[in-house]
Design a protein around this motif. Structure first.
Motif: not given
Length: 443
Positions: A146-154, A432-436, A439-441
């Protein structure tokens, strides 16, 4: 007629070429009528594919197109002078183009080459370039899957400073995202969530270099990992919880838990190749699997401990210590609302009845000393001694039964208490794991 039209059109183009020949023959010169004024270039990007990520190397692989727009002060004409021609498509070798590149680009450039640009009669030049980009991007896999990534294109020039060119974005962030979502062809593991553009400057060796930074947010689709990793592990933990309802005095519970632990170990070996390997740290799901494995081990140890009480201490004719009675059968049983079976009165009645019988026999023999028949008297005395032995055997047996019953009560109380603590601990950790992961939503 067709040949005449072709000849006419070629004549128009030759006229156009003759007028702008001096410009087309100097494609390397920046097209500005005033060299002190920098050329303004507007940039936009459109994503077509998000091919995947390499978590170990921190690389995002994507396919996009960049649009560069600027004005050429020398390529301006009136359409009526050239039979209504208001735009042309010319090879890139004939005009000046900015030397842009992506700063985060790594690997080999295998992007397709587009050799033409669009020129409007107002001097506006539009250059579209498709790019297969392998860009460096720090990938935080802590919340995997459940991860979100931020990538840069310069995007920035290689030679020109802010004295030569300035950068801008000719569409809004919402339009950038809308265009990309309409053109996305690959509906795979990743989905595009957000695109933000910003204009910044980079200082290097006393020079200021312009750059346009596109911040791209992508989110992983966790369905595959939810079905293949999280749910199977949760089902195995559910089976382990239900195994507590097996009789604690049965050895089948320990054998069942050992089999379950072995199956979970095989499951961990199978999913080891699915989890991402990243120098940024261990994902939270790795801790989840380790937590489940630890709970299975604790559950097995609890069953071994209960079996030891039932089949070890209870069969060794050992009396339950007073502090165990007070703490386990007293305080802990009240805490879990378990009613202790009281067998002391039953044993007391049996013992009193036996003792009364023996004393009655002894009094009867004592009172009949003067009865005739010495042999009968001796027989009755021997019988009385044997009854005493039987009574002692019964007393010893009842004491052993009483101790065994108390050890059984102790094991049942401990089993129920540990089971409830086990359930509460699992529930708290899962919440606790579900709360972590929830955040994906919101991202």
């Amino acid at each position: 007629m067709a040949l005449a039209e072709v000849s006419y059109d070629m004549g128009v183009f030759m006229k156009f070429y003759q007028k702008f020949q001096y410009i087309l023959e100097m494609p390397k010169m920046r097209p500005s009528s005033n060299w002190t004024v920098p050329t303004n270039i507007n940039i936009s990007v459109t994503f077509h594919h998000i091919l995947g990520v390499n978590e170990k190397a921190h690389i995002l692989i994507s396919f996009l197109s960049s649009r560069q727009l600027w004005f050429n002060d020398y390529l301006v004409w009136k359409p009526e002078e050239f039979d209504g021609i208001d735009h042309l498509i010319v090879p890139l070798d004939f005009i000046w183009i900015p030397d842009f590149y992506i700063w985060e680009f790594v690997g080999e450039n295998i992007s397709p080459l587009m050799s033409y640009a669009y020129i409007h009669h107002t001097g506006k030049v539009i250059c579209d370039q498709p790019i297969r980009a392998e860009t460096s991007c720090y990938l935080d896999i802590f919340f995997f899957p459940f991860d979100t990534q931020k990538c840069l294109f310069t995007f920035g020039p290689y030679l020109h400073t802010v004295a030569d060119i300035t950068l801008g974005v000719h569409v809004s962030d919402e339009q950038l995202l809308s265009d990309s979502l309409q053109n996305l062809q690959d509906r795979g593991e990743w989905e595009l969530r957000q695109i933000n553009a910003s204009i910044q400057q980079f200082y290097y060796q006393r020079d200021e270099w312009p750059m346009c930074v596109f911040t791209v947010k992508v989110r992983r689709k966790p369905t595959l990992y939810l079905v293949s990793l999280i749910l199977p592990s949760a089902f195995l933990m559910l089976i382990d919880i239900l195994s507590f309802y097996l009789p604690p005095h049965s050895l089948d519970r320990c054998a069942f838990k050992v089999t379950l632990l072995l199956g979970y170990t095989v499951f961990l070996l199978m999913m080891n190749n699915i989890l991402p390997n990243n120098s940024g740290g261990t994902p939270l799901i790795g801790g989840y699997f380790l937590f489940c494995l630890a709970l299975l081990v604790i559950s097995l140890l609890e069953s071994i401990f209960i079996s030891y009480i039932l089949n070890g201490l209870a069969t060794q004719n050992r009396t339950v210590p007073q502090w165990v009675k007070s703490f386990v059968l007293g305080y802990m049983s009240q805490l879990i609302c378990y009613k202790i079976t009281d067998t002391r009165e039953h044993h007391k009645k049996i013992n009193v009845f036996t003792v009364g019988m023996i004393k009655g026999y002894e009094d009867e023999l004592t009172g009949n000393r003067e009865a005739p028949g010495q042999e009968l008297e001796q027989f009755l005395k021997d019988t009385c001694d044997k009854v005493k032995d039987i009574r002692n055997s019964f007393e010893h047996f009842h004491i052993r039964s009483k101790d065994a019953e108390e050890w059984k009560e102790v094991s049942i109380v401990l089993d129920i208490f540990i089971f409830r603590v086990y359930i509460i601990f699992i529930t708290v950790c899962m919440v606790c794991l579900g709360i972590f992961w929830s955040q994906w939503l919101t991202e």
